[in-house]
Design a protein around this motif. Sequence first.
Motif, PDB file in Angstrom:
ATOM      1  N   UNK A 115      10.303  40.767  30.830  1.00  0.00           N
ATOM      2  CA  UNK A 115      11.248  41.168  29.281  1.00  0.00           C
ATOM      3  C   UNK A 115      12.901  40.813  30.569  1.00  0.00           C
ATOM      4  N   UNK A 116      12.926  41.051  31.215  1.00  0.00           N
ATOM      5  CA  UNK A 116      14.419  40.976  32.242  1.00  0.00           C
ATOM      6  C   UNK A 116      14.422  39.288  32.085  1.00  0.00           C
ATOM      7  N   UNK A 117      13.196  38.756  31.985  1.00  0.00           N
ATOM      8  CA  UNK A 117      13.562  37.339  32.473  1.00  0.00           C
ATOM      9  C   UNK A 117      14.278  36.221  31.059  1.00  0.00           C
ATOM     10  N   UNK A 118      13.243  36.636  30.779  1.00  0.00           N
ATOM     11  CA  UNK A 118      13.694  36.825  28.565  1.00  0.00           C
ATOM     12  C   UNK A 118      15.526  36.617  28.930  1.00  0.00           C
ATOM     13  N   UNK A 119      15.572  37.514  28.883  1.00  0.00           N
ATOM     14  CA  UNK A 119      16.440  38.614  29.145  1.00  0.00           C
ATOM     15  C   UNK A 119      18.047  37.412  29.626  1.00  0.00           C
ATOM     16  N   UNK A 120      17.173  37.121  30.762  1.00  0.00           N
ATOM     17  CA  UNK A 120      18.129  36.224  31.904  1.00  0.00           C
ATOM     18  C   UNK A 120      18.698  35.263  31.432  1.00  0.00           C
ATOM     19  N   UNK A 121      17.117  33.978  30.734  1.00  0.00           N
ATOM     20  CA  UNK A 121      17.558  33.086  30.173  1.00  0.00           C
ATOM     21  C   UNK A 121      17.810  33.173  28.875  1.00  0.00           C
ATOM     22  N   UNK A 122      19.277  33.292  28.104  1.00  0.00           N
ATOM     23  CA  UNK A 122      19.057  33.890  27.116  1.00  0.00           C
ATOM     24  C   UNK A 122      20.560  32.266  27.230  1.00  0.00           C
ATOM     25  N   UNK A 129      27.167  38.474  28.865  1.00  0.00           N
ATOM     26  CA  UNK A 129      26.402  38.685  29.081  1.00  0.00           C
ATOM     27  C   UNK A 129      26.292  40.027  29.780  1.00  0.00           C
ATOM     28  N   UNK A 130      25.643  41.005  28.831  1.00  0.00           N
ATOM     29  CA  UNK A 130      25.394  42.287  30.055  1.00  0.00           C
ATOM     30  C   UNK A 130      24.220  42.814  29.463  1.00  0.00           C
ATOM     31  N   UNK A 131      23.385  42.910  30.583  1.00  0.00           N
ATOM     32  CA  UNK A 131      22.109  43.146  30.121  1.00  0.00           C
ATOM     33  C   UNK A 131      21.991  44.231  31.228  1.00  0.00           C
ATOM     34  N   UNK A 132      21.288  45.359  30.239  1.00  0.00           N
ATOM     35  CA  UNK A 132      20.711  47.200  31.123  1.00  0.00           C
ATOM     36  C   UNK A 132      19.147  47.121  30.330  1.00  0.00           C
ATOM     37  N   UNK A 133      19.107  47.843  31.687  1.00  0.00           N
ATOM     38  CA  UNK A 133      17.757  48.413  31.834  1.00  0.00           C
ATOM     39  C   UNK A 133      18.059  50.171  31.388  1.00  0.00           C
ATOM     40  N   UNK A 143       9.928  52.651  39.276  1.00  0.00           N
ATOM     41  CA  UNK A 143      11.388  52.487  39.838  1.00  0.00           C
ATOM     42  C   UNK A 143      11.068  51.948  40.710  1.00  0.00           C
ATOM     43  N   UNK A 144      10.548  51.822  41.982  1.00  0.00           N
ATOM     44  CA  UNK A 144      11.035  51.602  42.971  1.00  0.00           C
ATOM     45  C   UNK A 144      10.982  49.557  43.424  1.00  0.00           C
ATOM     46  N   UNK A 145      10.034  49.287  42.376  1.00  0.00           N
ATOM     47  CA  UNK A 145       9.046  47.868  41.952  1.00  0.00           C
ATOM     48  C   UNK A 145      10.070  46.662  41.839  1.00  0.00           C
ATOM     49  N   UNK A 146      11.053  48.084  40.137  1.00  0.00           N
ATOM     50  CA  UNK A 146      11.787  47.731  39.050  1.00  0.00           C
ATOM     51  C   UNK A 146      13.399  47.851  40.424  1.00  0.00           C
ATOM     52  N   UNK A 147      13.508  48.635  40.559  1.00  0.00           N
ATOM     53  CA  UNK A 147      14.929  48.224  41.725  1.00  0.00           C
ATOM     54  C   UNK A 147      15.222  47.177  42.197  1.00  0.00           C
ATOM     55  N   UNK A 148      13.907  47.013  43.139  1.00  0.00           N
ATOM     56  CA  UNK A 148      13.661  46.149  44.600  1.00  0.00           C
ATOM     57  C   UNK A 148      13.581  44.712  43.293  1.00  0.00           C
ATOM     58  N   UNK A 149      13.165  44.322  42.254  1.00  0.00           N
ATOM     59  CA  UNK A 149      13.444  43.087  41.308  1.00  0.00           C
ATOM     60  C   UNK A 149      14.782  43.257  41.044  1.00  0.00           C
ATOM     61  N   UNK A 150      15.262  43.609  40.363  1.00  0.00           N
ATOM     62  CA  UNK A 150      16.875  43.699  39.912  1.00  0.00           C
ATOM     63  C   UNK A 150      17.908  43.343  41.013  1.00  0.00           C
ATOM     64  N   UNK A 151      17.683  44.137  42.375  1.00  0.00           N
ATOM     65  CA  UNK A 151      18.681  43.566  43.164  1.00  0.00           C
ATOM     66  C   UNK A 151      18.341  42.237  43.915  1.00  0.00           C
ATOM     67  N   UNK A 152      16.957  41.506  43.343  1.00  0.00           N
ATOM     68  CA  UNK A 152      16.919  40.429  44.357  1.00  0.00           C
ATOM     69  C   UNK A 152      17.780  39.629  43.341  1.00  0.00           C
TER      70      UNK A 152
END
Length: 152
Positions: A115-122, A129-133, A143-152
């Motif tokens: 989902x985040x990859x699809x929004x990022x590849x627009x 462009x603002x993406x909110x999760x 929550x921890x895994x998602x936060x780590x993915x977003x910070x990368x």
Amino acid sequence: MGEISGKSFIAESLPGYSSDIGGQIGMLWELIKAPLIVPLLTICVYICLAMSIMVFMERLYMGVVIVLVKLFWKKPEKRYKWEPMKDDLEEGSAAFPLVLVQIPMFNEKEVYKISIGAASNLSWPADRLVIQVLDDSTDFLIKVVLLQYLLL
């Protein structure tokens, strides 16, 4: 004339009189069926017939309206005066509107990367462009895994 006893509904002098209750109820049904039930059913048949005709007329009318709209309605190309966005080197990406993409999630460990990859590849300017999760996960590990993915 015959007297009505406390055990019967119908006077004994009427034709078809019987002393049992089942026979009396059957006779009452025969007495009220013709003058009450038949006219009521006839009225119901006429009401159903009128409603069927109204539904047919409404469908016929809507068919005519649809055909007329298809034939005479202006096409969107003629109705709206639009032009494609022009690339202006001086304005940069300011000609593009600001777009907000919201991704709601709830304990969705399997799909957060997709989902985040699809929004990022627009194909849209990154500064417009603002993406909110929006994460309502109850699992702390997700929550921890998602936060780590977003910070990368």
